[in-house]
Structures are given as C-alpha cells and as structure tokens.
Write a protein that holds these residues in place. Structure first.
Motif, mmCIF file in Angstrom:
data_model
loop_
_atom_site.group_PDB
_atom_site.id
_atom_site.type_symbol
_atom_site.label_atom_id
_atom_site.label_comp_id
_atom_site.label_asym_id
_atom_site.label_seq_id
_atom_site.Cartn_x
_atom_site.Cartn_y
_atom_site.Cartn_z
ATOM 1 N N VAL A 80 5.257 -86.726 -37.133
ATOM 2 C CA VAL A 80 6.532 -86.024 -37.310
ATOM 3 C C VAL A 80 6.677 -85.577 -38.766
ATOM 4 C CG1 VAL A 80 9.049 -86.209 -37.170
ATOM 5 C CG2 VAL A 80 7.620 -87.240 -35.384
ATOM 6 N N ILE A 81 6.393 -86.481 -39.694
ATOM 7 C CA ILE A 81 6.487 -86.149 -41.124
ATOM 8 C C ILE A 81 5.532 -85.010 -41.470
ATOM 9 C CG2 ILE A 81 6.038 -87.021 -43.453
ATOM 10 C CD1 ILE A 81 7.102 -89.766 -42.421
ATOM 11 N N ASP A 82 4.319 -85.077 -40.958
ATOM 12 C CA ASP A 82 3.337 -84.016 -41.221
ATOM 13 C C ASP A 82 3.815 -82.681 -40.643
ATOM 14 O OD1 ASP A 82 1.716 -85.846 -42.517
ATOM 15 O OD2 ASP A 82 0.283 -86.036 -40.852
ATOM 16 N N PHE A 83 4.367 -82.710 -39.429
ATOM 17 C CA PHE A 83 4.855 -81.482 -38.802
ATOM 18 C C PHE A 83 5.998 -80.886 -39.619
ATOM 19 C CE2 PHE A 83 7.362 -78.915 -35.899
ATOM 20 C CZ PHE A 83 6.393 -78.173 -35.234
ATOM 21 N N ILE A 84 6.927 -81.724 -40.052
ATOM 22 C CA ILE A 84 8.050 -81.244 -40.871
ATOM 23 C C ILE A 84 7.521 -80.618 -42.153
ATOM 24 C CG2 ILE A 84 10.044 -81.964 -42.266
ATOM 25 C CD1 ILE A 84 10.604 -84.067 -40.049
ATOM 26 N N GLY A 85 6.571 -81.280 -42.787
ATOM 27 C CA GLY A 85 6.001 -80.747 -44.026
ATOM 28 C C GLY A 85 5.360 -79.386 -43.831
ATOM 29 N N GLU A 86 4.572 -79.255 -42.775
ATOM 30 C CA GLU A 86 3.909 -77.979 -42.491
ATOM 31 C C GLU A 86 4.926 -76.906 -42.099
ATOM 32 O OE1 GLU A 86 0.459 -77.049 -42.806
ATOM 33 O OE2 GLU A 86 0.793 -78.809 -44.079
ATOM 34 N N LEU A 87 5.894 -77.276 -41.269
ATOM 35 C CA LEU A 87 6.920 -76.328 -40.844
ATOM 36 C C LEU A 87 7.688 -75.804 -42.053
ATOM 37 C CD1 LEU A 87 8.319 -74.961 -38.407
ATOM 38 C CD2 LEU A 87 9.842 -76.944 -38.312
ATOM 39 N N CYS A 88 8.069 -76.695 -42.943
ATOM 40 C CA CYS A 88 8.796 -76.283 -44.140
ATOM 41 C C CYS A 88 7.921 -75.412 -45.040
ATOM 42 C CB CYS A 88 9.309 -77.505 -44.907
ATOM 43 S SG CYS A 88 10.719 -78.299 -44.102
ATOM 44 N N ARG A 89 6.662 -75.754 -45.151
ATOM 45 C CA ARG A 89 5.749 -74.942 -45.964
ATOM 46 C C ARG A 89 5.646 -73.536 -45.391
ATOM 47 N NH1 ARG A 89 0.363 -73.726 -46.279
ATOM 48 N NH2 ARG A 89 -0.254 -75.019 -44.522
ATOM 49 N N TYR A 90 5.436 -73.427 -44.078
ATOM 50 C CA TYR A 90 5.344 -72.113 -43.432
ATOM 51 C C TYR A 90 6.659 -71.349 -43.521
ATOM 52 C CZ TYR A 90 0.994 -73.797 -41.246
ATOM 53 O OH TYR A 90 -0.259 -74.289 -41.014
ATOM 54 N N ALA A 91 7.757 -72.087 -43.538
ATOM 55 C CA ALA A 91 9.088 -71.471 -43.594
ATOM 56 C C ALA A 91 9.497 -71.130 -45.025
ATOM 57 C CB ALA A 91 10.117 -72.399 -42.955
ATOM 58 N N GLY A 92 8.685 -71.532 -46.000
ATOM 59 C CA GLY A 92 8.998 -71.235 -47.392
ATOM 60 C C GLY A 92 10.007 -72.172 -48.013
ATOM 61 N N GLU A 93 10.152 -73.358 -47.428
ATOM 62 C CA GLU A 93 11.097 -74.340 -47.960
ATOM 63 C C GLU A 93 10.380 -75.359 -48.838
ATOM 64 O OE1 GLU A 93 14.263 -74.322 -47.988
ATOM 65 O OE2 GLU A 93 14.663 -72.770 -46.503
ATOM 66 N N SER A 94 11.126 -75.984 -49.712
ATOM 67 C CA SER A 94 10.586 -76.942 -50.676
ATOM 68 C C SER A 94 10.326 -78.308 -50.045
ATOM 69 C CB SER A 94 11.572 -77.119 -51.835
ATOM 70 O OG SER A 94 12.745 -77.780 -51.369
ATOM 71 N N ARG A 95 9.620 -79.137 -50.777
ATOM 72 C CA ARG A 95 9.401 -80.528 -50.348
ATOM 73 C C ARG A 95 10.727 -81.291 -50.333
ATOM 74 N NH1 ARG A 95 3.702 -82.511 -53.028
ATOM 75 N NH2 ARG A 95 2.479 -80.800 -52.165
ATOM 76 N N ASP A 96 11.600 -80.963 -51.269
ATOM 77 C CA ASP A 96 12.917 -81.606 -51.292
ATOM 78 C C ASP A 96 13.695 -81.280 -50.019
ATOM 79 O OD1 ASP A 96 12.444 -82.748 -53.778
ATOM 80 O OD2 ASP A 96 13.529 -81.192 -54.882
ATOM 81 N N PHE A 97 13.649 -80.009 -49.599
ATOM 82 C CA PHE A 97 14.308 -79.626 -48.359
ATOM 83 C C PHE A 97 13.699 -80.404 -47.197
ATOM 84 C CE2 PHE A 97 14.786 -77.332 -44.433
ATOM 85 C CZ PHE A 97 16.094 -76.882 -44.461
ATOM 86 N N ALA A 98 12.362 -80.487 -47.158
ATOM 87 C CA ALA A 98 11.670 -81.199 -46.077
ATOM 88 C C ALA A 98 12.107 -82.661 -46.019
ATOM 89 C CB ALA A 98 10.156 -81.099 -46.247
ATOM 90 N N THR A 132 13.988 -65.010 -42.335
ATOM 91 C CA THR A 132 13.588 -65.294 -40.955
ATOM 92 C C THR A 132 12.861 -64.125 -40.317
ATOM 93 O OG1 THR A 132 15.724 -64.582 -40.107
ATOM 94 C CG2 THR A 132 15.454 -66.936 -40.546
ATOM 95 N N ARG A 133 12.963 -62.961 -40.909
ATOM 96 C CA ARG A 133 12.317 -61.779 -40.346
ATOM 97 C C ARG A 133 10.812 -62.018 -40.279
ATOM 98 N NH1 ARG A 133 13.501 -55.675 -42.401
ATOM 99 N NH2 ARG A 133 12.647 -54.646 -40.578
ATOM 100 N N GLN A 134 10.291 -61.964 -39.101
ATOM 101 C CA GLN A 134 8.865 -62.162 -38.830
ATOM 102 C C GLN A 134 8.367 -63.532 -39.286
ATOM 103 O OE1 GLN A 134 6.999 -58.720 -40.597
ATOM 104 N NE2 GLN A 134 7.661 -57.406 -38.930
ATOM 105 N N ASN A 135 9.233 -64.533 -39.239
ATOM 106 C CA ASN A 135 8.832 -65.892 -39.587
ATOM 107 C C ASN A 135 9.440 -66.843 -38.557
ATOM 108 O OD1 ASN A 135 8.408 -68.462 -40.675
ATOM 109 N ND2 ASN A 135 8.574 -67.744 -42.782
ATOM 110 N N GLY A 136 8.728 -67.010 -37.442
ATOM 111 C CA GLY A 136 9.202 -67.877 -36.380
ATOM 112 C C GLY A 136 9.351 -69.321 -36.805
ATOM 113 N N LEU A 175 12.920 -73.910 -37.827
ATOM 114 C CA LEU A 175 13.429 -74.891 -38.778
ATOM 115 C C LEU A 175 14.933 -74.726 -38.972
ATOM 116 C CD1 LEU A 175 12.903 -77.134 -40.861
ATOM 117 C CD2 LEU A 175 12.441 -75.321 -42.529
ATOM 118 N N LEU A 176 15.384 -73.493 -39.164
ATOM 119 C CA LEU A 176 16.813 -73.267 -39.379
ATOM 120 C C LEU A 176 17.643 -73.585 -38.143
ATOM 121 C CD1 LEU A 176 16.837 -70.047 -41.592
ATOM 122 C CD2 LEU A 176 17.070 -72.437 -42.296
ATOM 123 N N ALA A 177 17.074 -73.398 -36.961
ATOM 124 C CA ALA A 177 17.803 -73.748 -35.738
ATOM 125 C C ALA A 177 18.029 -75.259 -35.665
ATOM 126 C CB ALA A 177 17.055 -73.256 -34.506
#
Length: 124
Positions: free
Chosen positions: A6-24, A83-87, A92-94
C-alpha cells in the motif's frame, strides 16, 4: 493487503500524479485513519476497479471522479489542476476528496451538486 504494498502504491501514485513525498505521507496517514476508505483503496490496488462500498452520504469515489471530470471539462482549455491527461492524479485526487469529504460532507456534497460542467442543456 500487505502494508508495504500500500505504501509503495501510494508513493508511486503520488509520483505519477506530481505530488510530493510530504503529500504522500499525509495522504497515507489520513487513509490509514479511515478503515472504510482504506479498504476501498486496497480493493482498487488489488483489482484495478472500485468496490464502491465506501460511501459518504451515498457518494462513492466513482461519484467524485465523475464530478471531477464534469467539473474540469468546464475549464479544460485553461485547466491548471494537473489532471488533464493524468489519470493517476485524477484517481489520487478522488480518494483525497473522499477522505476530506468524511470530515466535511456538507461542503463537498454542496460542491458536487452545484459545481458542474457545462455539457448539458439549459445549464446557463
């Protein structure tokens, strides 16, 4: 599901979404604080689909995603939400919105019911 997965998925999802480690980290903590939404999130990780069991006033994460898409269509040409063209960001935002909605359901229900796109007759 294993916590590390779960932690790894959150980290990757946030990275792909352009969010920081702090956000993750903050997202992970809020997610772990809500067993029902955590279960919905881990179901998504395992199945690549939504169980739609986590509900707040009848709304699910899918309802939030549909609202986000509808709402952002109205601003598509000037979209600054990332979010444009970034599923991944949309997903993540949902889930982030669903977690925030748990604490302030009236605020988000109002927004979902009043802030809609412009793609239906007689909107304006």
């Amino acid at each position: 599901m294993e916590e590390k997965a779960v932690i790894d998925f959150i980290g990757e999802l946030c990275r792909y979404a352009g969010e920081s480690r702090d956000f993750a980290e903050e997202f992970r903590q809020r997610l772990e604080g809500d067993a029902e939404i955590y279960e919905e999130f881990t179901y998504y990780i395992a199945h690549g689909n939504f169980a739609c069991k986590a509900k707040i006033e009848g709304y699910t994460v899918v309802d939030i995603m549909v609202w986000q898409m509808d709402h952002f269509k109205a601003r598509l040409d000037v979209d600054n939400s990332g979010t444009r063209q970034n599923g991944d960001r949309m997903l993540l935002l949902a889930f982030d919105t669903l977690l925030r909605m748990r604490k302030e359901p009236e605020k988000y229900i109002y927004r979902m019911q009043s802030e809609t796109g412009t793609d239906y007759p007689d909107k304006y």
